[in-house]
Scaffold this motif. Structure first.
Motif, PDB file in Angstrom:
ATOM      1  N   UNK A  11     -15.486 -27.449   3.551  1.00  0.00           N
ATOM      2  CA  UNK A  11     -16.344 -26.301   3.263  1.00  0.00           C
ATOM      3  C   UNK A  11     -16.615 -26.087   1.775  1.00  0.00           C
ATOM      4  N   UNK A  12     -16.393 -27.123   0.977  1.00  0.00           N
ATOM      5  CA  UNK A  12     -16.711 -27.060  -0.442  1.00  0.00           C
ATOM      6  C   UNK A  12     -17.836 -28.042  -0.741  1.00  0.00           C
ATOM      7  N   UNK A  13     -18.927 -27.545  -1.269  1.00  0.00           N
ATOM      8  CA  UNK A  13     -20.101 -28.385  -1.491  1.00  0.00           C
ATOM      9  C   UNK A  13     -19.913 -29.322  -2.688  1.00  0.00           C
ATOM     10  N   UNK A  14     -20.478 -30.511  -2.518  1.00  0.00           N
ATOM     11  CA  UNK A  14     -20.476 -31.495  -3.604  1.00  0.00           C
ATOM     12  C   UNK A  14     -21.911 -31.875  -3.902  1.00  0.00           C
ATOM     13  N   UNK A  15     -22.355 -31.749  -5.155  1.00  0.00           N
ATOM     14  CA  UNK A  15     -23.716 -32.185  -5.512  1.00  0.00           C
ATOM     15  C   UNK A  15     -23.863 -33.683  -5.293  1.00  0.00           C
ATOM     16  N   UNK A  16     -25.027 -34.092  -4.807  1.00  0.00           N
ATOM     17  CA  UNK A  16     -25.305 -35.504  -4.580  1.00  0.00           C
ATOM     18  C   UNK A  16     -26.268 -36.016  -5.640  1.00  0.00           C
TER      19      UNK A  16
END
Length: 215
Positions: free
Chosen positions: A183-188
């Motif tokens: 549930x932690x977003x990672x930039x792509x």
């Protein structure tokens, strides 16, 4: 024989699977609030996108010109880099229902790659995210018991880029060899590799996709 497969916004790509229950994801959990995120553009009514040949898109680029091509497509694509061995699972990348028109093939461009455009379908009520999982109402469907019903989600970051979040899946989501925290977003960024069980996708933006067409 029971079968597994991949589908993108409704187009199923089948292969044999182990036994298991394939249900639907509950839409819009009560605790989830999406009002602060921009809504994604939906696919046109009656149009379902699928995995498409990068070579076919190269022909479309040549026919439309780069400005029109960029205006038509989203800024995110998943390029299939690795799938389960053919002797274990069978993946049929039939594009007969693709939204990409068929243009005369160019002998100069033969990448052999397949891409999935990160475009929102009409399969679920999540207006601000693109969902991936084994349930039939996901935007991107991988029909495998090793993939959670709702496995991970793609989000637009407000600047035209994408972020990826694992939703707490059983087997996790890996980017460039590092498991995502639930549930932690990672930039792509273009060139990132996303591993979901035995599938590996390369994330790319339009600029990166156009560069691959020139190979």
């Amino acid at each position: 024989m029971l079968r597994e497969g991949v589908a993108v916004a409704g187009r199923h790509l089948d292969f044999p699977r182990s036994r298991g229950t394939m249900g639907l994801v509950s839409e819009k959990p009560k605790e989830e609030k999406e009002n602060s995120e921009p809504e994604l553009t939906l696919a046109a009514p009656g149009l379902e996108l699928s995995a498409v040949s990068v070579d076919g898109m190269a022909d479309e680029l040549q026919a439309l010109g780069e400005p029109a091509f960029r205006a038509k497509h989203a800024n995110g694509f998943l390029i299939l880099s690795h799938a389960p061995p053919a002797e274990n699972d069978w993946l049929d990348l039939d594009t007969s229902e693709s939204s990409i028109p068929r243009y005369p093939a160019s002998a100069k461009r033969r990448t052999g790659l397949w891409a999935m455009e990160l475009t929102k379908s009409r399969r679920n009520a999540y207006a601000s995210k693109i969902t991936l999982g084994r349930a039939r109402n996901n935007d991107i469907i991988i029909r495998s018991s090793k993939i959670s019903k709702l496995h991970c989600t793609f989000h637009v970051d407000g600047q035209g880029g994408f972020e990826l979040a694992d939703v707490g899946s059983l087997n996790g989501t890996i980017v460039n060899g590092v498991a995502l925290e639930a549930k932690k977003r990672r930039p792509l960024k273009a060139g990132d590799y996303i591993s979901i069980w035995r599938y590996v996708f390369e994330f790319t933006d339009l600029t990166g996709l156009i560069a691959k067409m020139a190979v």
